[in-house]
Motif scaffolding. Structure first.
Motif, mmCIF file in Angstrom:
data_model
loop_
_atom_site.group_PDB
_atom_site.id
_atom_site.type_symbol
_atom_site.label_atom_id
_atom_site.label_comp_id
_atom_site.label_asym_id
_atom_site.label_seq_id
_atom_site.Cartn_x
_atom_site.Cartn_y
_atom_site.Cartn_z
ATOM 1 N N GLY A 52 0.801 -1.216 0.000
ATOM 2 C CA GLY A 52 0.000 0.000 0.000
ATOM 3 C C GLY A 52 0.829 1.258 0.000
ATOM 4 N N ILE A 53 0.136 2.365 -0.235
ATOM 5 C CA ILE A 53 0.719 3.700 -0.147
ATOM 6 C C ILE A 53 -0.278 4.568 0.601
ATOM 7 N N ARG A 54 0.236 5.353 1.548
ATOM 8 C CA ARG A 54 -0.587 6.303 2.304
ATOM 9 C C ARG A 54 -0.043 7.694 2.050
ATOM 10 N N VAL A 55 -0.948 8.652 1.866
ATOM 11 C CA VAL A 55 -0.535 10.040 1.684
ATOM 12 C C VAL A 55 -1.399 10.942 2.558
ATOM 13 N N HIS A 56 -0.723 11.802 3.311
ATOM 14 C CA HIS A 56 -1.423 12.765 4.164
ATOM 15 C C HIS A 56 -0.427 13.847 4.544
ATOM 16 N N ASP A 57 -0.921 15.071 4.659
ATOM 17 C CA ASP A 57 -0.062 16.206 4.988
ATOM 18 C C ASP A 57 1.178 16.167 4.074
ATOM 19 N N ALA A 58 2.386 16.184 4.628
ATOM 20 C CA ALA A 58 3.621 16.125 3.832
ATOM 21 C C ALA A 58 4.146 14.693 3.700
ATOM 22 N N VAL A 59 3.386 13.697 4.190
ATOM 23 C CA VAL A 59 3.871 12.315 4.296
ATOM 24 C C VAL A 59 3.488 11.459 3.092
ATOM 25 N N ILE A 60 4.471 10.688 2.620
ATOM 26 C CA ILE A 60 4.264 9.598 1.668
ATOM 27 C C ILE A 60 4.800 8.365 2.381
ATOM 28 N N GLU A 61 3.963 7.329 2.508
ATOM 29 C CA GLU A 61 4.332 6.155 3.293
ATOM 30 C C GLU A 61 4.023 4.885 2.509
ATOM 31 N N CYS A 62 4.950 3.925 2.508
ATOM 32 C CA CYS A 62 4.756 2.626 1.864
ATOM 33 C C CYS A 62 4.451 1.586 2.924
ATOM 34 N N THR A 63 3.536 0.653 2.603
ATOM 35 C CA THR A 63 3.197 -0.408 3.538
ATOM 36 C C THR A 63 3.359 -1.773 2.873
ATOM 37 N N TRP A 64 3.620 -2.777 3.696
ATOM 38 C CA TRP A 64 3.693 -4.170 3.267
ATOM 39 C C TRP A 64 2.903 -4.974 4.295
ATOM 40 N N ASP A 65 1.934 -5.743 3.847
ATOM 41 C CA ASP A 65 1.024 -6.447 4.754
ATOM 42 C C ASP A 65 0.434 -5.485 5.785
ATOM 43 N N TYR A 66 0.078 -4.300 5.325
ATOM 44 C CA TYR A 66 -0.574 -3.260 6.117
ATOM 45 C C TYR A 66 0.314 -2.651 7.201
#
Length: 172
Positions: free
Chosen positions: A107-121
């Protein structure tokens, strides 16, 4: 087809079917979800049948040449910014848990200035260099032409609320 549009390559969508395949002689394929350009703060997760090469989950898609991405390769994840077709790697991490599989969850999460990658949540990489908002997309790529077919079995997109925002709302 629920609004998915191929940017390049072939997209086969049917009931419980979402397959990206490169054009003959090409190394990759890409599709984006029409109508998501105004999205801002969200989590985008996908379950995939991933056998080779790389897959990329796109967020903040403005067009086919401007977006943020979590790019997954076996044992590797990168957060990249693509602006006017120029790719810049913002963060990179090696992770032995990132392996090919029939039920891969990323997955990918985006909020505010953050870009975040996830694996198995679970969060595995993040950066604080988000420059714009936008929609979602998926890409597949393999240096061997014609070898980058990717089957997606599930897509889950939901609004993302940071813990601090949730705490503020609960206190009010």
């Amino acid at each position: 087809n629920s609004g998915w549009i191929p940017a390049w390559g072939e997209l086969d969508i049917g009931r419980n079917n979402f397959v990206l395949t490169p054009d003959p002689g090409a190394s990759g394929a890409s599709a984006f979800l029409d109508g998501t350009r105004d999205w801002d703060t969200y989590s985008f997760d996908a379950s995939l049948n991933w056998k080779d090469g790389y897959f990329l989950l796109l967020a903040d898609v403005i067009n086919s040449k401007t977006y943020h991405t979590c790019a997954f390769g076996e044992g590797l994840v990168r957060i990249q910014k693509v602006e006017d077709g120029v790719t810049t790697t913002l963060a990179e991490s090696r992770d032995e848990h990132i392996v090919y599989g029939e039920d891969t969850r990323a997955g990918i999460r985006v909020h505010d200035a953050v870009i975040e990658c996830t694996w198995d949540y679970k969060s595995i990489l993040e950066t604080y260099e988000r420059s714009h908002a936008g929609g979602i997309g998926i890409q597949t790529w393999n240096p061997e032409a014609g070898a980058s077919t990717l089957q997606v079995s599930e897509i889950l997109v939901r609004p993302y609320a940071s813990t601090s925002t949730e705490s503020i709302k609960q206190e009010e």
